[in-house]
Design a protein around this motif. Structure first.
Motif, PDB file in Angstrom:
ATOM      1  N   GLY A  35       0.808  -1.219   0.000  1.00 46.40           N
ATOM      2  CA  GLY A  35       0.000   0.000   0.000  1.00 46.40           C
ATOM      3  C   GLY A  35       0.837   1.262   0.000  1.00 46.40           C
ATOM      4  O   GLY A  35       0.545   2.223  -0.732  1.00 46.40           O
ATOM      5  N   SER A  36       1.908   1.283   0.794  1.00 41.48           N
ATOM      6  CA  SER A  36       2.717   2.502   0.840  1.00 41.48           C
ATOM      7  C   SER A  36       3.430   2.741  -0.490  1.00 41.48           C
ATOM      8  O   SER A  36       3.635   3.884  -0.903  1.00 41.48           O
ATOM      9  N   GLU A  37       3.779   1.654  -1.191  1.00 43.46           N
ATOM     10  CA  GLU A  37       4.373   1.809  -2.532  1.00 43.46           C
ATOM     11  C   GLU A  37       3.341   2.341  -3.529  1.00 43.46           C
ATOM     12  O   GLU A  37       3.656   3.156  -4.394  1.00 43.46           O
ATOM     13  N   VAL A  38       2.100   1.855  -3.413  1.00 42.89           N
ATOM     14  CA  VAL A  38       1.037   2.354  -4.290  1.00 42.89           C
ATOM     15  C   VAL A  38       0.860   3.858  -4.064  1.00 42.89           C
ATOM     16  O   VAL A  38       0.809   4.647  -5.025  1.00 42.89           O
ATOM     17  N   ALA A  39       0.801   4.259  -2.791  1.00 42.52           N
ATOM     18  CA  ALA A  39       0.627   5.686  -2.475  1.00 42.52           C
ATOM     19  C   ALA A  39       1.809   6.505  -2.988  1.00 42.52           C
ATOM     20  O   ALA A  39       1.626   7.589  -3.561  1.00 42.52           O
ATOM     21  N   ARG A  40       3.008   5.957  -2.830  1.00 42.87           N
ATOM     22  CA  ARG A  40       4.205   6.677  -3.273  1.00 42.87           C
ATOM     23  C   ARG A  40       4.185   6.893  -4.785  1.00 42.87           C
ATOM     24  O   ARG A  40       4.398   8.008  -5.277  1.00 42.87           O
ATOM     25  N   ILE A  41       3.903   5.836  -5.531  1.00 41.17           N
ATOM     26  CA  ILE A  41       3.904   5.959  -6.995  1.00 41.17           C
ATOM     27  C   ILE A  41       2.785   6.892  -7.460  1.00 41.17           C
ATOM     28  O   ILE A  41       2.982   7.714  -8.357  1.00 41.17           O
ATOM     29  N   MET A  42       1.604   6.782  -6.829  1.00 44.17           N
ATOM     30  CA  MET A  42       0.496   7.672  -7.229  1.00 44.17           C
ATOM     31  C   MET A  42       0.869   9.134  -7.019  1.00 44.17           C
ATOM     32  O   MET A  42       0.426  10.015  -7.771  1.00 44.17           O
TER      33      MET A  42
END
Lengths: 430, 430
Positions: free
Chosen positions: A18-25
């Motif tokens: 999830g934190s990677e998804v948020a970072r990329i977004m």
């Protein structure tokens, strides 16, 4: 023509993925906008422990009330990276009921309840995408659902669990036993504190159920998948495989029966030739072979887990679902029209590698061979070895049904001259 | 809910690929109907020579008037498997103008004129799909356009031409020269009577242009691709590579520059380590590595050509386009918003393997090394060999620009002590 109202995304779970998804977004917002044709905005992030939220994740978006988030009514897409059955299932269902489409990385839930979730999605005209649920970043769900949709898939065979591949690779290259290799995997973060889901094959079985369902356009439940983990694999098994030019891998195998009317799905350790492309899949990598009538044999290879690779798959789905939303359309739903039966393990036909401890006296081999013959299992090779007064036989069979093999082994155990069955492992990929 | 009016398909071309498309559409009609959600019907087949139409292809559908077929007005999807620039381009454009979407396997046309065709498709609200144009049955266009669309692709590197891989594989395993291996490829049907498009790298360059464009969301024209074929590869090159633990493959390489503002695309023979997964790609198989920021390194492998594999890719696209039609939507169009510049070959940075014939006297190595140093090209290894009074040097460099390497080679040629430059080949995949 660029739409200006942003598509709103709710993220459920903000751990490694999830934190990677948020970072990329956040960091790739401009690219995502260009590729989708509209801006996409992180509208809320539901977590269990707000004090653990990672650096770079916008704190003002964080909430502990996941239910309220999916019920907000202005959310276009819910990204579920919590894992496990509940509360994920209820949250996803609620999301559909409130007009959102869903991108999920949840293999356990999809394997257990995929059909019901697809039905709810369809009822609400929503999308359910889940590329990240199988083999991390490796495109596999989309190629099966879309690229190979005009073909007839007959077989899916691969390494779909990185933890067990890491452990078996260490046993192979280091000559160590299972426990030592597991300890190493745990220390390096490849295995969780409770490794059961991985080492007992539950994770791979969930993926096999999902892959078999998509590949054969039918329903395969988790219970339909025969499952054996790697906890019984010994250094001796691997050494024995090596002497025959083979190595041991935990494989997920989904096959269409030759008559075309049934399928099988199974997860178990197997010996494969060292020359097979899967034999050189090292560490925590995944690789999957797909055999289709027209396409022939395809292979997909890559990192099967990890925050960033899984986030890559989630974002690919997110863009697809956003495009569908803008088009007022939905992507492919469940395709289970084939209604094929799933045959039990006893009907699976494959080859076997059997190690026997036997009495060192004349006539033993003849006796053993007679039992194989009696049960209709044809022997391909026998290696006989005598060491320190102990005799052993390694038998590799031709193709036989699992039921016939089990009956043979039962009969062998009953022989006075057979002191023990030291190992039985299936042989694949030849 | 099943729509009953069938979707109508016009097939342009009925050679090796087209006849397989027709066969699968006929024999697997029920599966296609179930997967699309509506029946799909072959409404016409345009061929140049009706007397050559293959067995199993419905004769009553055959016409020689392709233009009339695409202008009929009731055609939903045109499948173009003619190949070449004209008449394919005009027929596809006419198809869009008459309300059809298009599935094409035409790499040459897509590489030369993809942007214009996408524009026409978009103007008419139609789809243009072309999975079959690159690497046959291997899903590559869809994974790049859809699965990896939320990621940042930095590199695409692979074997995308089966004919040249077959020839190089034969040279490697048989120790034969180029001409002998080409003859064998021709005899076995892997090479065409005029093998120019394959052996000079035109086919691979077209695929590289298409892949680079999709991967980097920019336009890459065929002229932007640096192209060298395999006709100059000698048995000595392959033997020299083998001595260094490498093999020779024709690679297509598309890279994003480190500053992110430009890209390069090139096709040339290269030495890769025997341990590299691409080194074990045999015969006419294809394999492509994709490196993306979040996903890491992925590999896609399978048959890169042939009637049935290419038809599998065409049919996957056909189903996708049919579903889009039923949804009243279109799939992803051209994505070229990045507008990155394409740098010339001189700016490519890689490693080199250079074989020199030199005078057998003291000081030559020092002289040669000085020229490399002079041009800023750092040497990794030198192997010096004297045989029958002839001395040779094999130099492998660290990473350097192609321009610096060319300047170095020019200077070496001018040295009295260098009798000739026997071979220069790039070294990749390390």
């Amino acid at each position: 023509m660029m739409r200006t109202r942003p598509l709103k995304v709710a993220l459920l779970g903000c751990g490694v993925v999830g934190s990677e998804v948020a970072r990329i977004m956040t960091t790739h917002a401009d690219d995502l906008t260009a590729r989708i044709g509209a801006p996409v905005e992180l509208a809320g992030i539901a977590v269990r422990r707000p004090d653990r939220v990672r650096e770079g994740v916008p704190a003002e978006l964080v909430t502990t009330d996941a239910t309220a988030l999916v019920k907000r009514g202005d959310i276009d897409i819910v990204v579920e990276v919590i894992g496990g059955i509940e509360p994920a299932r209820t949250l996803i269902t609620t999301a559909f009921e409130h007009g959102a489409s869903v991108v999920s990385a949840n293999k356990a839930l999809l394997a257990e309840d995929g059909a019901a979730l697809h039905a709810v999605a369809q009822r609400h005209g929503a999308d359910l995408y889940y590329e990240a649920a199988v083999a991390g970043a490796i495109p596999l769900v989309r190629p099966l659902r879309e690229s190979l949709v005009g073909d007839k898939v007959n077989r899916v065979l691969g390494i779909v669990n990185g933890t067990t591949n890491f452990i078996l690779d260490r046993m192979e290259t280091g000559g160590t036993g299972y426990s030592e290799a597991l300890d190493e995997a745990t220390a390096l973060g490849y295995a969780e504190a409770d490794p059961t889901a991985d080492v007992e094959g539950f994770d791979a079985a969930a993926k096999a159920a999902i892959l078999a369902g998509i590949a054969f356009h039918t329903r395969v439940r988790l219970d339909d998948v025969h499952r054996e983990g790697i906890t019984e694999v010994t250094a001796a098994d691997i050494a024995s495989a090596r002497r025959m030019g083979r190595t041991v891998k935990l494989l997920a195998i989904c096959e269409r029966a030759e008559d075309g009317r049934s399928v099988t799905a199974r997860v178990h350790p197997a010996m494969i030739p060292l020359s097979h492309p899967l034999a050189s899949v090292r560490e925590a990598y995944n690789a999957v072979f797909v055999e289709a009538e027209a396409a022939g044999q395809l292979m997909f290879y890559g990192p099967g887990a990890g925050g960033a690779p899984t986030a890559s798959a989630v974002l690919g789905d997110l863009v697809a679902v956003c495009r569908n939303k803008l088009n007022g359309a939905t992507g492919p739903g469940e395709s289970a029209y084939s209604r094929l039966s799933v045959s039990p393990m006893g009907e699976v036909v494959t080859r076997y590698h059997i190690s026997l401890d036997v009495a060192d006296k004349p006539g033993v081999l003849a006796q053993v061979a007679a039992e194989f013959n009696e049960h209709g299992v044809s022997i391909e090779t026998v290696h006989q070895q005598v060491k320190d007064g102990e005799a052993s036989l390694v038998v590799v069979t031709h193709r036989a049904s699992d039921a016939a093999l089990s009956a043979t082994v039962g009969a062998l155990r009953a022989l006075d001259t057979v002191r023990g069955v030291a190992g039985i492992m299936r042989v694949e990929g030849e």
